[in-house]
Enzyme design. Sequence first.
Site, PDB file in Angstrom:
ATOM      1  CB  VAL A   1      52.334  30.383  46.666  1.00  0.00           C
ATOM      2  CG1 VAL A   1      53.472  31.163  47.318  1.00  0.00           C
ATOM      3  CG2 VAL A   1      51.309  31.346  46.062  1.00  0.00           C
TER       4      VAL A   1
ATOM      5  N   GLY B   1      51.386  40.556  46.876  1.00  0.00           N
ATOM      6  CA  GLY B   1      52.254  39.568  46.220  1.00  0.00           C
ATOM      7  C   GLY B   1      53.722  39.923  46.250  1.00  0.00           C
TER       8      GLY B   1
ATOM      9  N   GLY C   1      45.821  31.173  38.188  1.00  0.00           N
ATOM     10  CA  GLY C   1      46.358  31.013  39.552  1.00  0.00           C
ATOM     11  C   GLY C   1      46.360  32.305  40.345  1.00  0.00           C
TER      12      GLY C   1
ATOM     13  CG  ASP D   1      42.841  38.716  48.796  1.00  0.00           C
ATOM     14  OD1 ASP D   1      43.459  37.806  49.375  1.00  0.00           O
ATOM     15  OD2 ASP D   1      43.402  39.544  48.054  1.00  0.00           O
TER      16      ASP D   1
ATOM     17  CE  LYS E   1      46.196  40.328  49.135  1.00  0.00           C
ATOM     18  NZ  LYS E   1      45.836  40.228  47.719  1.00  0.00           N
TER      19      LYS E   1
ATOM     20  N   GLY F   1      49.954  35.456  41.742  1.00  0.00           N
ATOM     21  CA  GLY F   1      50.675  34.530  40.855  1.00  0.00           C
ATOM     22  C   GLY F   1      51.792  33.855  41.642  1.00  0.00           C
TER      23      GLY F   1
HETATM   24  N1  HSE Z   1      43.906  36.261  45.190  1.00  0.00           N
HETATM   25  C1  HSE Z   1      44.890  37.229  45.506  1.00  0.00           C
HETATM   26  C2  HSE Z   1      44.829  38.354  44.477  1.00  0.00           C
HETATM   27  C3  HSE Z   1      46.244  36.580  45.523  1.00  0.00           C
HETATM   28  O1  HSE Z   1      44.190  38.182  43.439  1.00  0.00           O
HETATM   29  O2  HSE Z   1      45.386  39.421  44.708  1.00  0.00           O
HETATM   30  C4  HSE Z   1      47.323  37.426  46.110  1.00  0.00           C
HETATM   31  O3  HSE Z   1      47.099  37.729  47.443  1.00  0.00           O
END
Ligand code: HSE
Length: 419
Positions: A12, A127, A180, A194, A198, A295
């Site tokens: 990033v 993202g 990535g 993750d 969020k 990404g």
């Molecule tokens: N690893 C996270 C995903 C990256 O796959 O959504 C973005 O936060």
Amino acid sequence: MVKVGIIGVGTVGVSVANILKDNADVISARAGVDVIVKSGVVKNLTKERGVDIILTDNVDDILNDDEIDIVVELMGGVEEPFAVVKRALESGKAVVTANKALLAYHRYELQEMAGTKAFEFEASVAGGIPIINALRDGLSANHIESIMGIMNGTCNYMMSKMTHEGVAYDAILKEAQELGYAEADPTFDVGGYDAAHKLLILASIAYGIDAKPEDILIEGIENVTQDDIAFAKEFGYAIKLLGIAKKDNNEVELRVHACLIKQDEMIAKIDGVMNGISVVGDKVGETLYYGPGAGGDATASAVVANIIDIARSGKSTPMLGFNRPMEGKLTLKSTDKVRCKYYLRINVSDKAGVLAGISKVFEANNISVETMLQRPASNDSANLLISTHTALEKDIQNMIQQIQSLEFVNSSPVMIRIV
Ligand code: HSE
């Protein structure tokens, strides 16, 4: 001129530096000033990164540099970036972060520390989708009734490939890492953490809830197999990892887990690394946000948007919770009280009396079967694939405990909630 220091020049960070350079024309026009990267911090100075900025391995080179106006924190982790962001704010710098794990644990402390100084985090959720902006500003007139969606690009990419191309779990996880999309430790993706980080950020903005990951239901996609995908297809569902926040009177339900979702729902059609989040407001109705959830360039697009905003105004209003307590304060609903339909995969010995034994346990827990399939698993075992009518989470969990202790049940049943 506004000068930026990037702490953590990985996928990033490289994209942030490149976008600021490639799109300098439109960025300086929108910001009203030129925005340049003065330097970046990396752990390993010898690694080639394909970026044209001065690199250092000493964070003090940025934190003690009076010329740097905005610190972009892209280190990953929780406590180390917390200390760095704290120092940056104390030294009067604006901060932009994409670090959802940091915010899941320290968001309110950081907001307090920032005061009226700029502290922004658009890239932390979904993202490239401006969901923070939408929720914090665009929908602020509404009571938020629900937030539901795909918040992890890696899991969505994996589930899509497993569903449409039959690709094996391990191979597809490796591919997501190479592209990535995945976190440095991909357990955060496939374990649901993750997405939970969020969801907690969104729940703070929508409901003023101050919960930590440990307080909510978090499950991942590790147990989803081709059997489950086949069952889902047969009954018109897709399997997705969803983050769900739902208001029920003065309680808010927060959960992340794999879901069976009807194929004709818009979210069920979102494939690949794309994220899609539905937000229902009491006045606006349902709104839907769709775009790349992971990404380098997609995430950096949101980071740079925050940089431009700070460059033109100099401040921000993080607004993670409410500015003063709302009448009838909202509290977190206990997981036991969740009600939905459930799908179960139970591996059993293939012999007489098994179905009768299983159905006794269903009855004892007041759980009613909606559909059932049996698939041979080996010479002498079979998988029972069962969906239920609406039931209480507490009852399902009790039933699973009882089923796994039955003599003809070979392993712990796998459960997926149905949305
Ligand atoms: N690893 C996270 C995903 C990256 O796959 O959504 C973005 O936060």
